[in-house]
Write a protein that holds these residues in place. Sequence first.
Motif, PDB file in Angstrom:
ATOM      1  N   GLU A 123       0.833  -1.205   0.000  1.00  0.00           N
ATOM      2  CA  GLU A 123       0.000   0.000   0.000  1.00  0.00           C
ATOM      3  C   GLU A 123       0.870   1.258   0.000  1.00  0.00           C
ATOM      4  N   GLN A 124       1.952   1.197   0.747  1.00  0.00           N
ATOM      5  CA  GLN A 124       2.876   2.327   0.800  1.00  0.00           C
ATOM      6  C   GLN A 124       3.543   2.560  -0.562  1.00  0.00           C
ATOM      7  N   LEU A 125       3.958   1.471  -1.217  1.00  0.00           N
ATOM      8  CA  LEU A 125       4.546   1.593  -2.554  1.00  0.00           C
ATOM      9  C   LEU A 125       3.546   2.217  -3.522  1.00  0.00           C
ATOM     10  N   LYS A 126       2.310   1.761  -3.453  1.00  0.00           N
ATOM     11  CA  LYS A 126       1.278   2.302  -4.339  1.00  0.00           C
ATOM     12  C   LYS A 126       1.075   3.791  -4.089  1.00  0.00           C
ATOM     13  N   ARG A 127       1.041   4.169  -2.833  1.00  0.00           N
ATOM     14  CA  ARG A 127       0.874   5.570  -2.469  1.00  0.00           C
ATOM     15  C   ARG A 127       2.008   6.417  -3.053  1.00  0.00           C
ATOM     16  N   GLU A 128       3.231   5.932  -2.883  1.00  0.00           N
ATOM     17  CA  GLU A 128       4.400   6.653  -3.401  1.00  0.00           C
ATOM     18  C   GLU A 128       4.339   6.746  -4.933  1.00  0.00           C
ATOM     19  N   ARG A 129       3.965   5.655  -5.584  1.00  0.00           N
ATOM     20  CA  ARG A 129       3.884   5.627  -7.046  1.00  0.00           C
ATOM     21  C   ARG A 129       2.857   6.631  -7.557  1.00  0.00           C
ATOM     22  N   ILE A 130       1.718   6.671  -6.921  1.00  0.00           N
ATOM     23  CA  ILE A 130       0.666   7.603  -7.330  1.00  0.00           C
ATOM     24  C   ILE A 130       1.128   9.047  -7.121  1.00  0.00           C
ATOM     25  N   LEU A 131       1.802   9.307  -5.999  1.00  0.00           N
ATOM     26  CA  LEU A 131       2.333  10.652  -5.749  1.00  0.00           C
ATOM     27  C   LEU A 131       3.345  11.056  -6.823  1.00  0.00           C
ATOM     28  N   LEU A 132       4.117  10.082  -7.311  1.00  0.00           N
ATOM     29  CA  LEU A 132       5.094  10.356  -8.374  1.00  0.00           C
ATOM     30  C   LEU A 132       4.427  10.508  -9.743  1.00  0.00           C
ATOM     31  N   GLY A 133       3.191  10.017  -9.856  1.00  0.00           N
ATOM     32  CA  GLY A 133       2.462  10.103 -11.121  1.00  0.00           C
ATOM     33  C   GLY A 133       3.012   9.173 -12.197  1.00  0.00           C
ATOM     34  N   ILE A 134       3.441   7.981 -11.767  1.00  0.00           N
ATOM     35  CA  ILE A 134       4.004   7.021 -12.718  1.00  0.00           C
ATOM     36  C   ILE A 134       3.210   5.716 -12.698  1.00  0.00           C
ATOM     37  N   THR A 135       3.421   4.904 -13.734  1.00  0.00           N
ATOM     38  CA  THR A 135       2.735   3.620 -13.842  1.00  0.00           C
ATOM     39  C   THR A 135       3.470   2.555 -13.020  1.00  0.00           C
ATOM     40  N   GLN A 136       2.819   1.431 -12.836  1.00  0.00           N
ATOM     41  CA  GLN A 136       3.470   0.300 -12.180  1.00  0.00           C
ATOM     42  C   GLN A 136       4.705  -0.127 -12.966  1.00  0.00           C
ATOM     43  N   ARG A 137       4.593  -0.141 -14.276  1.00  0.00           N
ATOM     44  CA  ARG A 137       5.717  -0.531 -15.138  1.00  0.00           C
ATOM     45  C   ARG A 137       6.911   0.390 -14.917  1.00  0.00           C
ATOM     46  N   GLN A 138       6.648   1.687 -14.849  1.00  0.00           N
ATOM     47  CA  GLN A 138       7.722   2.654 -14.623  1.00  0.00           C
ATOM     48  C   GLN A 138       8.332   2.504 -13.225  1.00  0.00           C
ATOM     49  N   MET A 139       7.501   2.188 -12.269  1.00  0.00           N
ATOM     50  CA  MET A 139       7.961   2.059 -10.885  1.00  0.00           C
ATOM     51  C   MET A 139       8.958   0.915 -10.728  1.00  0.00           C
ATOM     52  N   CYS A 140       8.727  -0.191 -11.408  1.00  0.00           N
ATOM     53  CA  CYS A 140       9.527  -1.398 -11.153  1.00  0.00           C
ATOM     54  C   CYS A 140      10.413  -1.822 -12.314  1.00  0.00           C
ATOM     55  N   ALA A 141      10.440  -1.051 -13.390  1.00  0.00           N
ATOM     56  CA  ALA A 141      11.173  -1.428 -14.608  1.00  0.00           C
ATOM     57  C   ALA A 141      12.618  -1.804 -14.320  1.00  0.00           C
ATOM     58  N   GLY A 142      13.016  -2.967 -14.842  1.00  0.00           N
ATOM     59  CA  GLY A 142      14.384  -3.431 -14.703  1.00  0.00           C
ATOM     60  C   GLY A 142      14.702  -4.067 -13.364  1.00  0.00           C
ATOM     61  N   ILE A 143      13.696  -4.158 -12.488  1.00  0.00           N
ATOM     62  CA  ILE A 143      13.933  -4.715 -11.149  1.00  0.00           C
ATOM     63  C   ILE A 143      13.110  -5.982 -10.943  1.00  0.00           C
ATOM     64  N   ILE A 144      11.804  -5.857 -11.066  1.00  0.00           N
ATOM     65  CA  ILE A 144      10.899  -7.004 -10.980  1.00  0.00           C
ATOM     66  C   ILE A 144       9.863  -6.854 -12.090  1.00  0.00           C
TER      67      ILE A 144
END
Length: 85
Positions: A5-26
């Motif tokens: 939930e915390q990761l999702k919150r941070e991602r939304i605050l950054l205004g990026i997609t799930q793909r952008q959030m984790c690209a090249g990692i998982i």
Amino acid sequence: MTIGEQLKRERILLGITQRQMCAGIITESFYSRVENNKNEINIDDLIKILNKQHISFYDFFLLHLVFHQLIQKFSKHLLIIIVVN
């Protein structure tokens, strides 16, 4: 609040997609399951994601800790408010 939930919150605050959030990692699908609390992320991958997005590890967990402390402190009062309403 869970790590997902915390990761999702941070991602939304950054205004990026799930793909952008984790690209090249998982994978995006695994990351989605983490956000939805269906999988747990290992600490190494979590740190990589936080670093990639310039999210302070300290701030990430401080907010997580503060949230849990507030819930513990006020849970009795929240329950009373919910029951009364």
